[in-house]
Structures are given as structure tokens and as C-alpha cells.
Design a protein around this motif. Sequence first.
Motif, PDB file in Angstrom:
ATOM      1  N   HIS A  31     -68.164 -26.955 -10.831  1.00  0.00           N
ATOM      2  CA  HIS A  31     -68.042 -26.177 -12.069  1.00  0.00           C
ATOM      3  C   HIS A  31     -67.006 -25.059 -11.961  1.00  0.00           C
ATOM      4  N   GLN A  32     -66.820 -24.532 -10.766  1.00  0.00           N
ATOM      5  CA  GLN A  32     -65.792 -23.504 -10.613  1.00  0.00           C
ATOM      6  C   GLN A  32     -64.400 -24.113 -10.810  1.00  0.00           C
ATOM      7  N   ALA A  33     -64.195 -25.331 -10.312  1.00  0.00           N
ATOM      8  CA  ALA A  33     -62.910 -26.015 -10.505  1.00  0.00           C
ATOM      9  C   ALA A  33     -62.689 -26.340 -11.975  1.00  0.00           C
ATOM     10  N   ILE A  34     -63.763 -26.740 -12.655  1.00  0.00           N
ATOM     11  CA  ILE A  34     -63.658 -27.028 -14.092  1.00  0.00           C
ATOM     12  C   ILE A  34     -63.239 -25.763 -14.839  1.00  0.00           C
ATOM     13  N   SER A  35     -63.849 -24.646 -14.486  1.00  0.00           N
ATOM     14  CA  SER A  35     -63.527 -23.371 -15.132  1.00  0.00           C
ATOM     15  C   SER A  35     -62.061 -23.017 -14.931  1.00  0.00           C
ATOM     16  N   ARG A  36     -61.594 -23.159 -13.679  1.00  0.00           N
ATOM     17  CA  ARG A  36     -60.200 -22.830 -13.375  1.00  0.00           C
ATOM     18  C   ARG A  36     -59.239 -23.723 -14.168  1.00  0.00           C
ATOM     19  N   LYS A  37     -59.548 -25.003 -14.245  1.00  0.00           N
ATOM     20  CA  LYS A  37     -58.668 -25.939 -14.961  1.00  0.00           C
ATOM     21  C   LYS A  37     -58.641 -25.659 -16.461  1.00  0.00           C
ATOM     22  N   LEU A  38     -59.795 -25.316 -17.014  1.00  0.00           N
ATOM     23  CA  LEU A  38     -59.842 -24.998 -18.441  1.00  0.00           C
ATOM     24  C   LEU A  38     -59.005 -23.752 -18.740  1.00  0.00           C
ATOM     25  N   ARG A  39     -59.135 -22.753 -17.893  1.00  0.00           N
ATOM     26  CA  ARG A  39     -58.326 -21.540 -18.088  1.00  0.00           C
ATOM     27  C   ARG A  39     -56.831 -21.858 -17.918  1.00  0.00           C
ATOM     28  N   HIS A  40     -56.530 -22.664 -16.914  1.00  0.00           N
ATOM     29  CA  HIS A  40     -55.141 -23.026 -16.639  1.00  0.00           C
ATOM     30  C   HIS A  40     -54.537 -23.780 -17.823  1.00  0.00           C
ATOM     31  N   ALA A  41     -55.294 -24.708 -18.392  1.00  0.00           N
ATOM     32  CA  ALA A  41     -54.804 -25.487 -19.536  1.00  0.00           C
ATOM     33  C   ALA A  41     -54.486 -24.574 -20.716  1.00  0.00           C
ATOM     34  N   ARG A  42     -55.339 -23.594 -20.942  1.00  0.00           N
ATOM     35  CA  ARG A  42     -55.098 -22.652 -22.051  1.00  0.00           C
ATOM     36  C   ARG A  42     -53.865 -21.811 -21.766  1.00  0.00           C
ATOM     37  N   GLU A  43     -53.742 -21.283 -20.567  1.00  0.00           N
ATOM     38  CA  GLU A  43     -52.637 -20.389 -20.243  1.00  0.00           C
ATOM     39  C   GLU A  43     -51.293 -21.110 -20.253  1.00  0.00           C
ATOM     40  N   LEU A  44     -51.276 -22.380 -19.850  1.00  0.00           N
ATOM     41  CA  LEU A  44     -50.031 -23.140 -19.859  1.00  0.00           C
ATOM     42  C   LEU A  44     -49.476 -23.285 -21.269  1.00  0.00           C
ATOM     43  N   GLN A  45     -50.348 -23.249 -22.272  1.00  0.00           N
ATOM     44  CA  GLN A  45     -49.903 -23.352 -23.661  1.00  0.00           C
ATOM     45  C   GLN A  45     -49.772 -21.991 -24.336  1.00  0.00           C
ATOM     46  N   SER A  46     -49.920 -20.928 -23.543  1.00  0.00           N
ATOM     47  CA  SER A  46     -49.798 -19.559 -24.070  1.00  0.00           C
ATOM     48  C   SER A  46     -50.744 -19.311 -25.240  1.00  0.00           C
ATOM     49  N   LEU A  47     -51.963 -19.810 -25.116  1.00  0.00           N
ATOM     50  CA  LEU A  47     -52.971 -19.629 -26.164  1.00  0.00           C
ATOM     51  C   LEU A  47     -53.928 -18.507 -25.768  1.00  0.00           C
ATOM     52  N   ASP A  48     -54.316 -17.684 -26.732  1.00  0.00           N
ATOM     53  CA  ASP A  48     -55.333 -16.682 -26.435  1.00  0.00           C
ATOM     54  C   ASP A  48     -56.713 -17.266 -26.741  1.00  0.00           C
ATOM     55  N   ILE A  49     -57.722 -16.615 -26.230  1.00  0.00           N
ATOM     56  CA  ILE A  49     -59.090 -17.126 -26.356  1.00  0.00           C
ATOM     57  C   ILE A  49     -59.529 -17.189 -27.816  1.00  0.00           C
TER      58      ILE A  49
END
Length: 382
Positions: A5-23
Amino acid sequence: MALDHQAISRKLRHARELQSLDIETVSRATGISADRVKSVEMGTSKPTGDEVLILANFYRHDFRDFLDNTRPAPFEQTDILYRRHGEAFTPADRRAIQEFIFLCEIEFTLETQLAIPKLAFSFAPQGTNYKSHGKAAAKALRSVLGFAPNVIPLDVFDEFRRLGFHVFRRRLANSDISGLYIEHPIAGHCLLVNYDEDVYRQRFSASHEAAHAIFDSSEAVMVTYCKGASRYDARDLREIRANCFASCFLMPPDQLPRLDRWTLDEAIVQAKRMRVSTTALSIALRQANLVDESTARLIRSVSVPTPEKTDPEAPANLNEKQRARRMILLECGLSDYYVGLCFEAYYRELISVGRLGEALLTDHAGTQEISVLFGRSIQYAT
């Protein structure tokens, strides 16, 4: 398989940041509260299966990219892309690029499932002359594709797809970029052509990016800037080689027109015959020593009128409304070839109607509209 689950969390955050999207943007688009998105990304809460599916779909990722640590997701390639060229891409462009990568992966999967045959082509350059590399590779590829010496390829996008290259056209906000190449860990060679350019330039750009696939896959990513752009480097030997390949593939040197006298009308006629810009034609003629510089300037002083340039993926037999809609779909990356693959997979029951909509980047209503436009039919469960 136990989920990390920690890896899932990191990947989800990474996917958002790569697209320059805010929460907040993610929350509005997905219906998942901002606090929930934040807690999932921080690893303080475990995402539900539905949340992973919803977020994966919004980020244009296969959900397995987040759940399976053994799956080679293209995070590394996009990391490299934005480390090298990040300032060149707006948030909208980052979104477009992620959708492009998503489409490439789906296209590869469907081609594999449908057993679509591909031509094998590889080229080992000899010597250190990069222009010679491009010229020789273009000649070799034309032979593999079965072109007669005088054949001008009508649909270069489709020709490169025959090699297993994934070619998508997508409008980018940054008009300084003509195209890019990504070596996808699953799909392989992925070519993006900026739909902001006219169709003749797009043909050249597709051929240019194909050269990067042939020669420069070890780079993982390549971005091609238009001449005159601030990041354009006229001394980059890889770009020189790619330009030479594109020119020789589209305009074989021994097939270039040899005229005693060039006129403005003749420049347009010959550019239309070869389906290239007058600028590209003038450069090819000049480098082949078939015209002097003053004649080259005359040739590139005119251009083929846009209405006279035929787009192979927006055929003339469509009515005005159909053609306009097709152009909008092309602008989003949905080629005739790709849409056809999606519907064929649906008819063979390889994908569901829901997955069909995801592959077409739309909802049920949009899927229905696309099916009508392409003369297809779909059935929804009642």
C-alpha cells in the motif's frame, strides 16, 4: 499477492505530480474528497479497489501500474522526459502526453490480442557520418516496405504502424515542439506528432520521430523542436540524422525533380506531388545540388494551400460535419487505425463496452457518437 500500500500511495502521488495536477482538481474530477486523496497519497489511509480504478482511469493509467510492482510502468520514461524538457510542457501538454502513452499501451495490447502481423526492420549504421546513416536507413526501409523507387508514400502514419511503431497525432499547446519519441517498456516505439502543424509537416515529423525509434531508442525519450525554437539545436547530430532520414524516406534523392527552370507554380506542383512542404523540398533539392540558393529561396517563398493538402485519416468522401468531427478525434489522438482496433476487439469480445469507452477516452454517450461516425454498432446491456 500481497499489496504494497505504501508503493501504491507513492505511485498515485507520482502520477498526479507528473501531470502537474493539484489535489483539488483530482477531487473535482473523480468525486473523491480532497482529504481522502491526500491521506491516500500520504499512505495514512489504504485506497479501496474502486478508488484505485477511478484514479487510474483519471490519470490514464492501467490500474495494474499501481498494484503490480513487477509490471514495467512507464514512470521512468516520463521522469526522464520532464527532467530534460519539463519547462517545455504545460499541464495540458503533460496530460496529452500521458493520454498518448496510455493509447500506445492499449494499441499494443489490442494488436497482440488480435495477432496483427508486423514487419521486422532493424538497421545497423556504418561509419560516423550521421547523414549517411539517415540516407541508408531510409533506402533500406523503403525496400522492406516494398516501395518502388518512384513511389511516394501516401499514408506514412500507417506505414510506420506496419513496423509496430505506435503513431499518434495530438495537438500540443507548445507549438515549438513538432514531435517526440518514447521507448515504452511494454509497447515499444511510441511516436507523437504535434497536430498543431499542417498535415505535410506532420508527415515529415512522423518520419523524423521514426528515425529516433530506429537509431535512438537507447535514449528512452527524444523531443524534437521546430527550427527557430529557443531549444532547437542545429548542431545535434541525432536531429540532423533524423531530418536526413525523413527527407530521403519521403523524397528519395534519385526521384527529386530535375527542372531546367523553376516557377512558383511548379514549386507548388512538385511539393504536392511529394506531399511535403516547399521548405522541405527546397532543402532536399539544395542538398542534392539540383538548385542554387536563389532558386531554393524562390521554391520556399510559396506554399501549398491548406485546402489542397489531403489528410489520409480524414478522407474527402466524408461530409463537412463528419470531417470536422474526425479532425477533432485526430486532434485527441484517436486515429482511424486505433479506433478500428478498439471496435474489432469489442466485436471479438476481447474487451467490454466499458473498456471500449475507456480506450476511446470517453463515456457511454461519446462511445455511441464515435460508433455512429465510424459506421460501427455497439450494444449496451439492458
